[in-house]
Design a protein around this motif. Structure first.
Motif, short mmCIF file in Angstrom:
data_model
loop_
_atom_site.label_atom_id
_atom_site.label_comp_id
_atom_site.label_asym_id
_atom_site.label_seq_id
_atom_site.Cartn_x
_atom_site.Cartn_y
_atom_site.Cartn_z
N ILE A 149 2.10 7.29 12.07
CA ILE A 149 2.45 6.20 13.57
C ILE A 149 2.80 4.10 12.43
CG2 ILE A 149 1.19 4.43 15.14
CD1 ILE A 149 -0.35 7.12 15.76
N LEU A 150 1.48 4.32 11.54
CA LEU A 150 1.94 3.02 10.71
C LEU A 150 3.38 2.58 10.42
CD1 LEU A 150 0.06 -0.09 11.22
CD2 LEU A 150 -0.62 1.32 8.69
N ASP A 204 5.41 2.07 12.25
CA ASP A 204 5.48 0.79 12.82
C ASP A 204 6.33 -0.47 11.83
OD1 ASP A 204 4.33 1.52 14.63
OD2 ASP A 204 2.42 0.80 14.50
N LEU A 205 5.83 -0.25 10.31
CA LEU A 205 6.69 -0.71 10.26
C LEU A 205 7.82 -1.58 9.87
CD1 LEU A 205 6.21 -2.87 6.56
CD2 LEU A 205 6.42 -0.73 6.36
N CYS A 229 0.55 -5.10 9.24
CA CYS A 229 0.66 -3.59 8.98
C CYS A 229 0.07 -3.04 7.54
CB CYS A 229 2.56 -2.75 8.50
SG CYS A 229 3.11 -2.94 10.93
N GLU A 230 0.63 -4.00 6.39
CA GLU A 230 -0.07 -3.68 5.50
C GLU A 230 -1.74 -3.53 5.10
OE1 GLU A 230 2.01 -6.64 2.68
OE2 GLU A 230 4.03 -5.45 2.92
N ALA A 253 4.46 -10.32 10.49
CA ALA A 253 3.83 -8.59 11.47
C ALA A 253 3.90 -7.91 10.47
CB ALA A 253 5.41 -8.73 12.60
N ILE A 254 4.94 -7.73 9.82
CA ILE A 254 5.18 -6.72 8.64
C ILE A 254 3.78 -7.38 7.98
CG2 ILE A 254 6.28 -6.44 6.11
CD1 ILE A 254 8.12 -6.64 7.57
N LEU A 285 2.06 3.19 2.82
CA LEU A 285 2.36 2.64 4.13
C LEU A 285 3.73 2.89 3.40
CD1 LEU A 285 2.90 0.68 6.72
CD2 LEU A 285 2.57 -1.10 5.36
N TYR A 286 4.45 2.33 2.48
CA TYR A 286 5.33 2.33 1.60
C TYR A 286 6.29 4.27 1.22
CZ TYR A 286 5.02 -2.90 2.96
OH TYR A 286 5.49 -3.86 3.08
N ASN A 327 -1.68 9.17 11.51
CA ASN A 327 -1.79 7.90 11.43
C ASN A 327 -0.89 7.52 10.21
OD1 ASN A 327 -3.99 7.82 12.94
ND2 ASN A 327 -5.65 7.42 12.65
N PRO A 352 0.67 -1.08 -0.03
CA PRO A 352 -0.19 0.20 0.08
C PRO A 352 1.31 1.14 0.04
CG PRO A 352 -0.14 -1.21 2.08
CD PRO A 352 0.71 -2.23 1.21
N ARG A 373 14.06 -7.49 10.80
CA ARG A 373 13.99 -8.03 9.72
C ARG A 373 15.97 -8.25 9.13
NH1 ARG A 373 9.51 -9.77 5.37
NH2 ARG A 373 10.70 -7.61 4.24
N LEU A 382 8.50 -12.24 11.47
CA LEU A 382 8.50 -10.69 11.05
C LEU A 382 7.78 -10.70 9.85
CD1 LEU A 382 12.15 -10.32 11.87
CD2 LEU A 382 10.23 -9.32 12.87
N GLN A 383 7.94 -11.87 8.91
CA GLN A 383 7.02 -11.92 7.59
C GLN A 383 5.23 -11.16 7.60
OE1 GLN A 383 7.81 -11.13 4.17
NE2 GLN A 383 5.43 -11.34 3.28
N MET A 404 -7.46 1.22 6.79
CA MET A 404 -7.62 2.89 6.78
C MET A 404 -8.12 3.36 4.76
SD MET A 404 -4.75 3.86 9.45
CE MET A 404 -3.11 3.73 8.59
N MET A 449 -4.58 5.01 16.30
CA MET A 449 -5.29 5.34 15.22
C MET A 449 -6.94 5.36 14.74
SD MET A 449 -3.09 3.28 12.51
CE MET A 449 -1.90 2.16 13.53
N HIS A 463 -2.05 -0.07 19.00
CA HIS A 463 -1.56 1.76 18.24
C HIS A 463 -2.78 1.68 16.97
CE1 HIS A 463 2.74 2.01 17.93
NE2 HIS A 463 2.21 1.82 19.20
N PHE A 509 2.66 -9.39 20.27
CA PHE A 509 2.72 -8.60 19.14
C PHE A 509 1.06 -8.04 18.74
CE2 PHE A 509 2.23 -7.78 14.49
CZ PHE A 509 3.20 -6.51 14.22
N LEU A 514 9.69 -3.22 12.20
CA LEU A 514 9.87 -4.62 11.76
C LEU A 514 10.93 -4.68 10.55
CD1 LEU A 514 6.15 -5.01 12.20
CD2 LEU A 514 8.02 -5.96 13.74
N GLN A 555 -3.92 -3.29 7.89
CA GLN A 555 -3.97 -1.73 8.43
C GLN A 555 -4.02 -0.42 8.12
OE1 GLN A 555 -5.75 -1.22 11.30
NE2 GLN A 555 -5.50 0.95 11.63
N GLN A 556 -2.71 -0.78 6.73
CA GLN A 556 -2.82 0.23 6.01
C GLN A 556 -4.23 0.49 4.99
OE1 GLN A 556 -0.90 3.50 6.16
NE2 GLN A 556 -3.14 4.25 5.05
N TYR A 557 -4.27 -0.86 4.78
CA TYR A 557 -5.53 -1.54 3.57
C TYR A 557 -7.01 -0.68 4.28
CZ TYR A 557 -2.51 -3.11 -0.66
OH TYR A 557 -1.55 -3.59 -1.17
#
Lengths: 325, 325
Positions: A106-107, A110-111, B142-143, B138-139, A29-30, A103, A26, A118, B135-136, B149, B84, B80, B73, A114, B145-147
């Protein structure tokens, strides 16, 4: 031996490959991750990690993923600190939460945290010890940031409290960067601890220098306007010592400036600085910086390598020490 | 075989030892961590991890640190997400950012994420694969949560977009919990992938059930007031399908409710629900849930263990499926 410019260039090449590989979706996010990591900066932590690894005998290549993790983590802390401090600008550009939203900041932070883990976990040699050091350091940085926030509303912060806070918030990451390089090179436990302590004391000196430059630096070369700490009543090494030493008129004048809600920034800066001058706060701070660098060097001397092999690191730290930015 | 109650109790014992060992200083960093983790909840992720580990042949003890990492986690993401989403309450208590401040919630969440990584990294068997999976996952969360939002301001969210979002935000963590248990038991790659896919489809069903209960649940047993999603125009599986299927009067009535700024909550809930009813949205959702559980079970069947060894997991998932909370 390679030069400090070599390590910086080597790291920048790796960082730019990393940035090319960052996913595009997304988008919100990136994109902030790319934005935050392409803002520049001195890249001190990865450079220290690479230097340490080569100093202890392995190629920089072996440590470059860990170095990347350290830089990504550092930039994550800046990103979230900027939200907490409500800072609008960083390195001459809007902060992530200003450019996008809180927001998103924050996110994407968070990424980054992580992603940093990694990268740190990719190291093949001594991977458990590297990751343990990385996570321990990362956790301590959170503690340091909490103490820093606590200090904003605490009128009894001592010099010891302050040194403990900057140790956690700043020094341990420089220390951890060097130790991680050493671990990757399979250095002895004693060498790992000595290089860690070296980095820790250099890190303390480094933060004290930042405090000093914020008041006594040259606006032309310092990356941000001079006097920010004074304007915000930031409890720095300078202010805490001034509060301890001031008596009589100087004390009441200082307290009066600290309590003013409306003031002319330049007027406050000049007034507080002249109180500092009257108490030789600059000399006191320089003496503390020198002390920290001296302790740092005593640990570097204990590292069981020929002195000639320590020269790149020593000259890099000297260039940090003589910086006025 | 141990029962699901055994795994829950076993995990709770480990969690309470963890909570006893949480540092006390800095207070505003560690108190929120204890508060967030002692709020209860079904502890599904750690239970799945422990069950999977024993199902594939090792003692729960071997997987309990990883299980703790998964729960820490998960609670970090809730903490968080609540900032948001500006949520004031969670499990009947004020959220961390309401009880303390938003800055405290940001930083204590940052810490929890790192502590979770540390727990996940403690596993001795297959530690690299466990941490990579952690970790994969967890990452990906985050993706997700972004979608989620992004969807708030996107009027063209399709059912496929929605399924992709809940896959990332919810399903992969259940899947990852099972896979991590399997990895710790040194299960074959095929078994690890099959148990992952099982968890992923069960996780999709699980989230769709949450959507269903938010509109069709029983207020007395559902943990939060019924109708929150309708009140907030939350783009759930129900609403997205209703928007796709509605025509004529039903469509204009639905659009009119979505655009109202001021409304009586009960009136809006009843009106939107009766539009859903007229289009059999409940049946459609139940059918999708059944489909996901059926696909999930097809993956569980592929796992190369006697069916009797899969019974604890299957009966635990059945109890989740028949929940009305």
């Amino acid at each position: 031996m390679n030069t400090q410019e070599y390590y910086l260039d080597y790291f920048k090449t790796r960082l730019s490959r990393f940035l090319d590989e960052v996913k595009s979706e997304p988008k919100y996010l990136y994109e902030p991750v790319k934005y935050a990591l392409s803002a520049g900066g001195k890249r001190i932590r990865p450079v220290l990690c690479l230097m340490s690894a080569e100093m202890f005998g392995v190629k920089a290549e072996m440590a470059v993923d860990a170095a990347l993790g350290l830089e990504v983590f550092h930039n994550f802390t800046l990103l979230h600190d900027d939200i907490m401090d409500k800072s609008d600008m960083r390195r001459g550009r809007p902060t992530v939460h200003k450019k996008w939203t809180e927001n998103i900041a924050i996110l994407s932070g968070d990424l980054m945290s992580l992603v940093a883990c990694r990268c740190a976990s990719k190291t093949e040699i001594n991977s458990k010890a590297v990751l343990d050091t990385f996570l321990q350091t990362a956790i301590e940085i959170c503690e340091g940031q909490q103490y820093d926030m606590d200090f904003e509303t605490d009128d009894n912060v001592t010099v010891d409290d302050y040194m403990k806070m900057i140790n956690l918030k700043t020094a341990v990451l420089l220390a951890g960067s060097l130790k991680i390089g050493a671990l990757i090179a399979n250095a002895s436990q004693a060498d790992c601890e000595n290089i860690y302590e070296y980095g820790r004391y250099a890190g303390l000196a480094f933060q004290l220098q930042d405090d000093l430059l914020d008041t006594y630096g040259d606006a032309k070369v310092f990356g941000k306007p001079i006097g920010g700490d004074i304007a915000e009543n930031k409890k720095t090494f300078l202010l805490i010592n001034a509060m301890n030493l001031a008596t009589g008129n100087a004390k009441s004048e200082l307290l009066s400036w600290l309590s003013k809600e409306d003031f002319d920034r330049t007027e406050k800066y000049n007034a507080v600085k002249s109180i500092y001058d009257s108490m030789k706060i600059k000399d006191l701070t320089v003496a503390k910086i020198d002390e920290c660098y001296a302790i740092a060097d005593s640990y570097l001397q204990k590292v069981s390598l020929p002195e000639s092999q320590k020269n790149v690191l020593r000259s890099y730290m000297d260039s940090m020490r003589s910086r006025n930015y």
